[in-house]
Design an enzyme around this catalytic site. Sequence first.
Site, short mmCIF file in Angstrom:
data_model
loop_
_atom_site.label_atom_id
_atom_site.label_comp_id
_atom_site.label_asym_id
_atom_site.label_seq_id
_atom_site.Cartn_x
_atom_site.Cartn_y
_atom_site.Cartn_z
CD GLN A 124 -23.92 0.47 -1.22
OE1 GLN A 124 -24.17 1.38 -0.44
NE2 GLN A 124 -23.14 0.63 -2.26
CG HIS A 177 -24.88 2.46 -6.03
ND1 HIS A 177 -24.72 3.59 -6.77
CD2 HIS A 177 -24.83 2.84 -4.73
CE1 HIS A 177 -24.57 4.63 -5.94
NE2 HIS A 177 -24.64 4.20 -4.71
CD GLU A 233 -18.20 1.53 -0.79
OE1 GLU A 233 -18.94 0.59 -1.14
OE2 GLU A 233 -18.00 2.55 -1.49
CG HIS A 234 -21.09 2.58 2.56
ND1 HIS A 234 -21.17 1.98 1.31
CD2 HIS A 234 -20.70 3.86 2.34
CE1 HIS A 234 -20.84 2.87 0.38
NE2 HIS A 234 -20.55 4.01 0.98
CG ASP A 238 -23.87 7.55 -0.47
OD1 ASP A 238 -22.77 7.13 -0.05
OD2 ASP A 238 -24.84 6.81 -0.72
CG HIS A 257 26.48 4.25 1.51
ND1 HIS A 257 26.60 3.76 0.24
CD2 HIS A 257 25.16 4.57 1.66
CE1 HIS A 257 25.41 3.78 -0.36
NE2 HIS A 257 24.52 4.27 0.48
#
Lengths: 431, 431
Positions: free
Chosen positions: B260, B263, B329-330, B363, B422
Amino acid sequence: MINILSTLDPDFARKFARIVEARREADSDVAGQVADILRTVKLRGDAALADYTQRFDGYALADEADWSIPREACEEAYHALAPDLREALELAAARIRAYHEAQLPENRDYTDAAGVRLGAIWRPVDAAGLYVPGGRAAYPSSLLMNAIPAKVAGVRRLAITTPTPQGQTNPMVLAAAHIAGVDEIWRVGGAQAVGALAYGTQRIRPVDVITGPGNAWVAEAKRQLYGVVGIDMVAGPSEILVIADGKNDPDWIAADLLSQAEHDPTSQSILITDDAGFARQVEDCIDLQISQLATGKTARTSWDAHGVMIVVNDLEAEAPALADRLAAEHVELAVDEPERLLHKIRHAGSVFLGRMTPEAVGDYVAGPNHVLPTGRRARFSSGLSVLDFMKRTSFLGLDEASFAAIGPAAATLAHAEGLPAHAKSVELRIK
Amino acid sequence: MINILSTLDPDFARKFARIVEARREADSDVAGQVADILRTVKLRGDAALADYTQRFDGYALADEADWSIPREACEEAYHALAPDLREALELAAARIRAYHEAQLPENRDYTDAAGVRLGAIWRPVDAAGLYVPGGRAAYPSSLLMNAIPAKVAGVRRLAITTPTPQGQTNPMVLAAAHIAGVDEIWRVGGAQAVGALAYGTQRIRPVDVITGPGNAWVAEAKRQLYGVVGIDMVAGPSEILVIADGKNDPDWIAADLLSQAEHDPTSQSILITDDAGFARQVEDCIDLQISQLATGKTARTSWDAHGVMIVVNDLEAEAPALADRLAAEHVELAVDEPERLLHKIRHAGSVFLGRMTPEAVGDYVAGPNHVLPTGRRARFSSGLSVLDFMKRTSFLGLDEASFAAIGPAAATLAHAEGLPAHAKSVELRIK
């Protein structure tokens, strides 16, 4: 007298394109004001809410009891309702609940041929916030349509914010909150209420998703907070497309068109028919009905500004393509075999099948959600559903054998993408 | 040396809250610039694209052939790939396709006890646009993860926009486009590309949904166009949470955390373990691995700024609540019985079960989507799926009997809400 378009008109394509492209939504220049309000609420919390509420709603959030409406008050409002109204709300709630329960997604959990365990788990968000407008647009039906899907999704905490100008509340809305099982009602409105729900304040805990209709400030606040919280779709003026053959009672179709037009001057009602004489009859009925409606002024403005009638040669051959260009929120199919048109129309928020299905039954009691994509957004978005209050966690699990089968390919791709730590995390595990 | 937190620390709650609340996303002040670019593209179309592309990418969109990359070029790039890489991409594509095919939603069509026909039809959007970044972040895996769900959903037209600075293209991305069956590739990047996809230009037809990663300008353009088109979630810096007992190989866990960190400097890697000695071993391994990584500088910056290790007494008792606060996220569960933790954690983008499931397999090749909610958004949002490229039309149909059963309640509610047209549309049909 409204202009009746014909697809035989050599200039039809241009005229129709102008209708499709017309933006009935005013560009409101409130982004700056809303950003200020949100910043202030984030910084000052409840003190900011009290200031804005005094200024915009003429209501003082002084004592603790001023801030919220207790559940007991909702229960009292419920019991004080006229019996027929209470029963109607209960019928609506039960039917909305049943439709949305059938909508709950299924989890997945399986092992594939490579031996990889794969799946997905749907779970509700922890807390949802629902904006309920004050004044004329405070519809109990709208509360049910937003709150019930959240509760069906399994949301533990459902908080409402609603402005109570000069302290006034709407008993029908409170009764609906009781029916839907709302947990908290905060007497705060506008962009400041949306900010409070998103950021949290001393008294109001933050929520994860905010839905519900509102004015330009509320809509812009939701837009600006999209990503901080989840929101429902950006909403615009309402619209109906009625596709009707000449065998309908023109008075019925006129009422259906007006049920959209009476909402707002920016609403749009469109009739597509294969019978020019019928179109003229409908228009006469519209004129007559408008003169008798308490909402006639709004309906007149909407119909004159945005009403459209289109005469085609062949409904089945021509109407679906026109309907797809319009991608209308509501589509009524007042024909003998609505099924055939249903499967030819690709873009619509909700479809009403046959002569006995006026949009109003869907607005209130049929069960499907009446929060639907407007302004051609049915091309890419859907009505409100339990999914708006849930999120999905995917999962995967490998053992040594399945890792040996697919791990090396992951390492190859990681190297190719220039991500060596990704590759190493795989290669270390390769025996 | 990174600070190892302990839940026994009396000040832990405060320290942990600071980690949860830390915003790693820089506030980029590009909203004004993006609004200008979008306005210009809307007004001037291709001429604006040519201007911006010359200015930002140093690439001239002069002749017709300059504008797009033909499908033949993608096919050539595919055949020119090294065989192991081509096979790895094909394996990834096949597995992504299979996982997303199993995700296709089912339509509903039933008649309830009141005789009301109810249902919902899922349909793909007509056209999707996929933004593919240029340069370092042009990942073929990312193209597959965005393009394949669109194709599985049934999207007829899938258009890519990607900047090609000085005309340079990325052969792996072109090969992936061939595998995924992309229909168009436009050599345009930045906010101007997103504007072109949303509004359409002389050459580029508008799309209904835009997905794909991009820089701050691209992200802001998508945000501003949300509602004009559908978009995927607002994306932020990536993160991983590894929950690991002391029985893991510290080198494996170090590599997982670094996969991670490599990145981006804003990425975050967090370890929760019940073994303080193991945490120290992992940290030693991290230091050693970073010194050997080509991406070491980025990983070092990320780990030093955002890396966190938390030692708990009891993984099963303490980790789930911490994980839910982080809503990562993970989430890797490197323990003997990951199943138990899986069902205790409510908020996570994707969960990786057991010691043989490093994030990198997810991934690339496992099948579930790697486009996942970041920055705590797993509280309310989900990874990319076929649903992002589809929309649902609800439908309902009443006959005389079912209308008699529920119609009157609709009229009652319409009157109560002050919407007489209506009510009339219902009452006219009551026999």
